[in-house]
Design a protein around this motif. Structure first.
Motif, PDB file in Angstrom:
ATOM      1  N   GLY A  24       0.842  -1.204   0.000  1.00  0.00           N
ATOM      2  CA  GLY A  24       0.000   0.000   0.000  1.00  0.00           C
ATOM      3  C   GLY A  24       0.870   1.244   0.000  1.00  0.00           C
ATOM      4  O   GLY A  24       1.758   1.398  -0.832  1.00  0.00           O
ATOM      5  N   ARG A  25       0.631   2.129   0.967  1.00  0.00           N
ATOM      6  CA  ARG A  25       1.409   3.372   1.073  1.00  0.00           C
ATOM      7  C   ARG A  25       2.741   3.163   1.780  1.00  0.00           C
ATOM      8  O   ARG A  25       3.513   4.098   1.935  1.00  0.00           O
ATOM      9  N   PHE A  26       2.981   1.965   2.238  1.00  0.00           N
ATOM     10  CA  PHE A  26       4.160   1.701   3.047  1.00  0.00           C
ATOM     11  C   PHE A  26       5.164   0.811   2.338  1.00  0.00           C
ATOM     12  O   PHE A  26       4.843   0.107   1.389  1.00  0.00           O
ATOM     13  N   CYS A  27       6.385   0.838   2.821  1.00  0.00           N
ATOM     14  CA  CYS A  27       7.468   0.020   2.325  1.00  0.00           C
ATOM     15  C   CYS A  27       8.131  -0.615   3.542  1.00  0.00           C
ATOM     16  O   CYS A  27       8.251   0.026   4.590  1.00  0.00           O
ATOM     17  N   LEU A  28       8.512  -1.872   3.427  1.00  0.00           N
ATOM     18  CA  LEU A  28       9.212  -2.495   4.538  1.00  0.00           C
ATOM     19  C   LEU A  28      10.361  -3.329   4.014  1.00  0.00           C
ATOM     20  O   LEU A  28      10.377  -3.735   2.863  1.00  0.00           O
ATOM     21  N   ALA A  29      11.328  -3.537   4.879  1.00  0.00           N
ATOM     22  CA  ALA A  29      12.485  -4.351   4.531  1.00  0.00           C
ATOM     23  C   ALA A  29      12.239  -5.757   5.034  1.00  0.00           C
ATOM     24  O   ALA A  29      11.581  -5.965   6.045  1.00  0.00           O
ATOM     25  N   ARG A  30      12.788  -6.735   4.306  1.00  0.00           N
ATOM     26  CA  ARG A  30      12.724  -8.119   4.765  1.00  0.00           C
ATOM     27  C   ARG A  30      14.020  -8.808   4.394  1.00  0.00           C
ATOM     28  O   ARG A  30      14.765  -8.334   3.545  1.00  0.00           O
ATOM     29  N   CYS A  31      14.261  -9.942   5.068  1.00  0.00           N
ATOM     30  CA  CYS A  31      15.511 -10.663   4.891  1.00  0.00           C
ATOM     31  C   CYS A  31      15.234 -12.144   4.712  1.00  0.00           C
ATOM     32  O   CYS A  31      14.210 -12.652   5.190  1.00  0.00           O
ATOM     33  N   THR A  32      16.157 -12.826   4.064  1.00  0.00           N
ATOM     34  CA  THR A  32      16.015 -14.265   3.858  1.00  0.00           C
ATOM     35  C   THR A  32      16.059 -15.044   5.167  1.00  0.00           C
ATOM     36  O   THR A  32      15.624 -16.185   5.218  1.00  0.00           O
ATOM     37  N   ALA A  46      13.272   2.413   4.853  1.00  0.00           N
ATOM     38  CA  ALA A  46      13.190   0.951   4.812  1.00  0.00           C
ATOM     39  C   ALA A  46      14.519   0.366   4.347  1.00  0.00           C
ATOM     40  O   ALA A  46      14.986  -0.649   4.880  1.00  0.00           O
ATOM     41  N   ARG A  47      15.158   0.998   3.382  1.00  0.00           N
ATOM     42  CA  ARG A  47      16.473   0.532   2.912  1.00  0.00           C
ATOM     43  C   ARG A  47      17.523   0.651   4.018  1.00  0.00           C
ATOM     44  O   ARG A  47      18.360  -0.228   4.164  1.00  0.00           O
ATOM     45  N   SER A  48      17.445   1.731   4.781  1.00  0.00           N
ATOM     46  CA  SER A  48      18.363   1.907   5.908  1.00  0.00           C
ATOM     47  C   SER A  48      18.150   0.820   6.963  1.00  0.00           C
ATOM     48  O   SER A  48      19.108   0.296   7.540  1.00  0.00           O
ATOM     49  N   ASP A  49      16.899   0.481   7.214  1.00  0.00           N
ATOM     50  CA  ASP A  49      16.581  -0.613   8.144  1.00  0.00           C
ATOM     51  C   ASP A  49      17.240  -1.906   7.665  1.00  0.00           C
ATOM     52  O   ASP A  49      17.813  -2.654   8.452  1.00  0.00           O
ATOM     53  N   ALA A  50      17.145  -2.179   6.360  1.00  0.00           N
ATOM     54  CA  ALA A  50      17.728  -3.391   5.788  1.00  0.00           C
ATOM     55  C   ALA A  50      19.240  -3.397   5.939  1.00  0.00           C
ATOM     56  O   ALA A  50      19.833  -4.408   6.312  1.00  0.00           O
ATOM     57  N   GLU A  51      19.882  -2.271   5.660  1.00  0.00           N
ATOM     58  CA  GLU A  51      21.331  -2.177   5.798  1.00  0.00           C
ATOM     59  C   GLU A  51      21.761  -2.399   7.234  1.00  0.00           C
ATOM     60  O   GLU A  51      22.723  -3.124   7.505  1.00  0.00           O
ATOM     61  N   THR A  52      21.047  -1.794   8.171  1.00  0.00           N
ATOM     62  CA  THR A  52      21.359  -1.962   9.592  1.00  0.00           C
ATOM     63  C   THR A  52      21.233  -3.434   9.999  1.00  0.00           C
ATOM     64  O   THR A  52      22.092  -3.962  10.702  1.00  0.00           O
TER      65      THR A  52
END
Length: 56
Positions: A24-32, A46-52
């Motif tokens: 929707g209006r949001f983006c989230l990070a996910r990992c394998t 969200a990309r920063s969350d993924a990098e962290t």
């Protein structure tokens, strides 16, 4: 390594593979590894969350 707006790659040698997902209006990070970040309005956050996660 972060992939943007796509499916995550398979996890290789314990390395975390992250991606961002639009919901929707949001983006989230996910990992394998199964980790999911909080929903964010800004893709860059969200990309920063993924990098962290991947390097933390």
């Amino acid at each position: 390594m972060t992939q943007q707006d796509g499916s995550p790659s398979p996890r290789i040698d314990g390395e975390h593979r992250t991606s961002t997902v639009e919901q929707g209006r949001f983006c989230l990070a996910r990992c394998t590894c199964g980790w999911r970040g909080p929903a964010r309005r800004a893709r860059s956050t969200a990309r920063s969350d993924a990098e962290t996660h991947a390097h933390g």
